[in-house]
Write a protein that holds these residues in place. Structure first.
Motif, PDB file in Angstrom:
ATOM      1  N   ILE A 103      38.530  23.973  33.520  1.00  0.00           N
ATOM      2  CA  ILE A 103      38.100  25.364  33.707  1.00  0.00           C
ATOM      3  C   ILE A 103      36.903  25.658  32.798  1.00  0.00           C
ATOM      4  O   ILE A 103      37.022  25.610  31.576  1.00  0.00           O
ATOM      5  N   ASP A 104      35.748  25.923  33.405  1.00  0.00           N
ATOM      6  CA  ASP A 104      34.579  26.304  32.614  1.00  0.00           C
ATOM      7  C   ASP A 104      34.812  27.666  31.960  1.00  0.00           C
ATOM      8  O   ASP A 104      35.352  28.577  32.589  1.00  0.00           O
ATOM      9  N   TYR A 105      34.393  27.790  30.709  1.00  0.00           N
ATOM     10  CA  TYR A 105      34.554  29.043  29.960  1.00  0.00           C
ATOM     11  C   TYR A 105      36.005  29.537  29.985  1.00  0.00           C
ATOM     12  O   TYR A 105      36.277  30.734  30.138  1.00  0.00           O
ATOM     13  N   ALA A 106      36.929  28.605  29.806  1.00  0.00           N
ATOM     14  CA  ALA A 106      38.357  28.948  29.860  1.00  0.00           C
ATOM     15  C   ALA A 106      38.726  29.992  28.822  1.00  0.00           C
ATOM     16  O   ALA A 106      39.655  30.784  29.021  1.00  0.00           O
ATOM     17  N   TYR A 107      37.985  30.009  27.699  1.00  0.00           N
ATOM     18  CA  TYR A 107      38.281  30.954  26.621  1.00  0.00           C
ATOM     19  C   TYR A 107      37.862  32.380  26.960  1.00  0.00           C
ATOM     20  O   TYR A 107      38.171  33.320  26.226  1.00  0.00           O
ATOM     21  N   LEU A 108      37.158  32.561  28.105  1.00  0.00           N
ATOM     22  CA  LEU A 108      36.780  33.896  28.547  1.00  0.00           C
ATOM     23  C   LEU A 108      37.671  34.394  29.689  1.00  0.00           C
ATOM     24  O   LEU A 108      37.414  35.447  30.281  1.00  0.00           O
ATOM     25  N   VAL A 109      38.733  33.655  29.971  1.00  0.00           N
ATOM     26  CA  VAL A 109      39.662  34.007  31.046  1.00  0.00           C
ATOM     27  C   VAL A 109      40.937  34.567  30.440  1.00  0.00           C
ATOM     28  O   VAL A 109      41.663  33.865  29.723  1.00  0.00           O
ATOM     29  N   SER A 110      41.254  35.807  30.717  1.00  0.00           N
ATOM     30  CA  SER A 110      42.382  36.486  30.073  1.00  0.00           C
ATOM     31  C   SER A 110      43.730  35.857  30.403  1.00  0.00           C
ATOM     32  O   SER A 110      44.657  35.902  29.594  1.00  0.00           O
ATOM     33  N   THR A 111      43.849  35.263  31.591  1.00  0.00           N
ATOM     34  CA  THR A 111      45.130  34.659  31.983  1.00  0.00           C
ATOM     35  C   THR A 111      45.454  33.389  31.195  1.00  0.00           C
ATOM     36  O   THR A 111      46.567  32.871  31.297  1.00  0.00           O
ATOM     37  N   ASN A 112      44.503  32.893  30.423  1.00  0.00           N
ATOM     38  CA  ASN A 112      44.756  31.718  29.585  1.00  0.00           C
ATOM     39  C   ASN A 112      45.339  32.102  28.229  1.00  0.00           C
ATOM     40  O   ASN A 112      45.554  31.233  27.382  1.00  0.00           O
ATOM     41  N   TYR A 113      45.573  33.381  28.045  1.00  0.00           N
ATOM     42  CA  TYR A 113      46.155  33.885  26.800  1.00  0.00           C
ATOM     43  C   TYR A 113      47.528  34.493  27.082  1.00  0.00           C
ATOM     44  O   TYR A 113      47.892  34.754  28.238  1.00  0.00           O
ATOM     45  N   SER A 114      48.245  34.759  26.006  1.00  0.00           N
ATOM     46  CA  SER A 114      49.517  35.456  26.119  1.00  0.00           C
ATOM     47  C   SER A 114      49.281  36.871  26.646  1.00  0.00           C
ATOM     48  O   SER A 114      48.259  37.497  26.347  1.00  0.00           O
ATOM     49  N   SER A 115      50.238  37.373  27.413  1.00  0.00           N
ATOM     50  CA  SER A 115      50.109  38.715  27.992  1.00  0.00           C
ATOM     51  C   SER A 115      50.749  39.788  27.119  1.00  0.00           C
ATOM     52  O   SER A 115      50.865  40.946  27.524  1.00  0.00           O
ATOM     53  N   LYS A 116      51.141  39.425  25.885  1.00  0.00           N
ATOM     54  CA  LYS A 116      51.853  40.375  25.012  1.00  0.00           C
ATOM     55  C   LYS A 116      50.971  41.509  24.523  1.00  0.00           C
ATOM     56  O   LYS A 116      51.455  42.614  24.279  1.00  0.00           O
ATOM     57  N   ASN A 117      49.686  41.239  24.319  1.00  0.00           N
ATOM     58  CA  ASN A 117      48.786  42.286  23.825  1.00  0.00           C
ATOM     59  C   ASN A 117      47.430  42.137  24.513  1.00  0.00           C
ATOM     60  O   ASN A 117      46.483  41.579  23.950  1.00  0.00           O
ATOM     61  N   LEU A 118      47.344  42.662  25.715  1.00  0.00           N
ATOM     62  CA  LEU A 118      46.139  42.486  26.521  1.00  0.00           C
ATOM     63  C   LEU A 118      44.933  43.208  25.929  1.00  0.00           C
ATOM     64  O   LEU A 118      43.796  42.778  26.115  1.00  0.00           O
ATOM     65  N   LEU A 119      45.185  44.308  25.211  1.00  0.00           N
ATOM     66  CA  LEU A 119      44.077  45.044  24.602  1.00  0.00           C
ATOM     67  C   LEU A 119      43.374  44.188  23.560  1.00  0.00           C
ATOM     68  O   LEU A 119      42.140  44.110  23.523  1.00  0.00           O
ATOM     69  N   GLU A 120      44.146  43.523  22.692  1.00  0.00           N
ATOM     70  CA  GLU A 120      43.562  42.653  21.670  1.00  0.00           C
ATOM     71  C   GLU A 120      42.915  41.425  22.304  1.00  0.00           C
ATOM     72  O   GLU A 120      41.885  40.940  21.824  1.00  0.00           O
ATOM     73  N   VAL A 121      43.522  40.911  23.366  1.00  0.00           N
ATOM     74  CA  VAL A 121      42.951  39.756  24.072  1.00  0.00           C
ATOM     75  C   VAL A 121      41.592  40.124  24.660  1.00  0.00           C
ATOM     76  O   VAL A 121      40.626  39.357  24.565  1.00  0.00           O
ATOM     77  N   THR A 122      41.514  41.304  25.252  1.00  0.00           N
ATOM     78  CA  THR A 122      40.246  41.769  25.833  1.00  0.00           C
ATOM     79  C   THR A 122      39.168  41.888  24.763  1.00  0.00           C
ATOM     80  O   THR A 122      38.014  41.505  24.972  1.00  0.00           O
ATOM     81  N   SER A 123      39.559  42.417  23.608  1.00  0.00           N
ATOM     82  CA  SER A 123      38.620  42.542  22.487  1.00  0.00           C
ATOM     83  C   SER A 123      38.165  41.170  22.005  1.00  0.00           C
ATOM     84  O   SER A 123      36.982  40.957  21.713  1.00  0.00           O
ATOM     85  N   LEU A 124      39.101  40.220  21.924  1.00  0.00           N
ATOM     86  CA  LEU A 124      38.775  38.861  21.490  1.00  0.00           C
ATOM     87  C   LEU A 124      37.790  38.206  22.455  1.00  0.00           C
ATOM     88  O   LEU A 124      36.784  37.611  22.031  1.00  0.00           O
TER      89      LEU A 124
END
Length: 317
Positions: A103-124
């Motif tokens: 996956i190109d730019y996998a670190y910019l895909v929100s589904t590759n992170y935990s869904s516990k705190n989507l607001l912080e994930v979006t900020s990251l």
């Protein structure tokens, strides 16, 4: 507001409070070069009684040696925290890229992170995206520009070089649990090497607890703030295999510099931790030679190091 005092007035004030001087001119120059507040207000308290007077026999040179020790200790800790940061970035970059290699730019895909705190994930994700944008705008050539122009993608192991310690810790915090566990397992190898065992397993919660305090201490030493008496905001999680050698009471606070020193065993190789241990011991031993009015244990206590730790001496590399 306190009135301005000349160097001569500062010197006379210290004399009136019972401080002695070996060399007046050198002392005045030291105060000029290092700021009265940064020297006296920060370190003289170790030599003062309840009446705000210096203990009998206190010499200005003793205060300067504690001031110097504080700077030396920060320098040593910063050096090895940087090494820990390198390990963290390298391991996380490898494990994340291994899992999302297609996956190109996998670190910019929100589904590759935990869904516990989507607001912080979006900020990251926004912060990571901005790093790339800033580097593309840079007039000078850099690896991010190279990868975008030649490969149309920036690998995560390249991006991590532009992330600070706090950002990489936040990145780990928001990864999915299986990936967090795999990374914690990698750091368990450092801990087991330092403890001469193979049985200790770090959990992501424990590792994150330790990393957050290391980041806090890193910011203190990087900004050259006083480290004597410093305490982290959070109490690190007690791990029997790690802490029992140093701390007999699991309910005691684990927020001081010594407790950050202990948990560096989770982030450094055995040889690196031995170097850190022995360098700090050497700095304390040197300070001890220059203290006449107070025992070095008072300074040790201000950073959480015990007299027993000091008496045990250096460890073999």
């Amino acid at each position: 507001m306190k009135p301005f005092k000349t160097i001569d007035e500062q010197y006379d004030l210290l004399l009136s409070r019972g401080l002695s001087f070996t060399n007046e001119e050198k002392a005045k120059q030291y105060l000029l070069n290092n700021n009265y507040y940064n020297v006296i207000n920060c370190y003289a308290k170790f030599f003062m009684n309840e009446q705000d007077k210096f203990l009998p026999g206190t010499n200005f040179d003793e205060i300067t040696h504690i001031h110097f020790f504080d700077k030396e200790l920060k320098s040593v800790l910063f050096k090895y925290i940087i090494e820990a940061e390198k390990h963290l970035k390298s391991i996380i970059a490898y494990r994340f890229s291994e899992m999302y290699k297609d996956i190109d730019y996998a670190y910019l895909v929100s589904t590759n992170y935990s869904s516990k705190n989507l607001l912080e994930v979006t900020s990251l994700i926004s912060n990571l995206s901005n790093i790339i944008k800033w580097q593309l705008k840079d007039k000078n050539n850099n690896p991010i520009k190279h990868y975008v122009h030649n490969h149309n993608v920036v690998p995560f192991w390249i991006l991590t070089n532009y992330m600070n310690f706090g950002q990489i810790v936040k990145f780990y915090k928001h990864l999915k649990t299986p990936l967090q566990n795999k990374i914690a397992k990698d750091f368990s190898k450092f801990l087991n090497e330092n403890l001469n065992t193979t049985k200790t397993k770090l959990t992501p919660t424990q590792l994150l607890s330790y990393l957050e305090n290391v980041v806090e201490l890193r910011n203190i030493v990087a900004h050259n703030n006083r480290i004597l008496g410093f305490k982290c905001r959070n109490n690190t999680i007690y791990l029997k295999e790690l802490h029992s050698t140093y701390i007999s009471n699991p309910n005691s606070q684990r927020q001081d510099v010594f407790n950050v020193f202990i948990i560096m065993q989770c982030l450094l190789s055995k040889n690196q931790f031995a170097q850190l241990h022995n360098t700090i011991h050497k700095r304390i031993k040197n300070l001890n030679h220059h203290l006449k009015t107070i025992p070095v244990s008072i300074i040790l206590n201000s950073i959480g190091f015990s007299q027993d730790w000091y008496n045990n001496g250096k460890i073999k590399q």
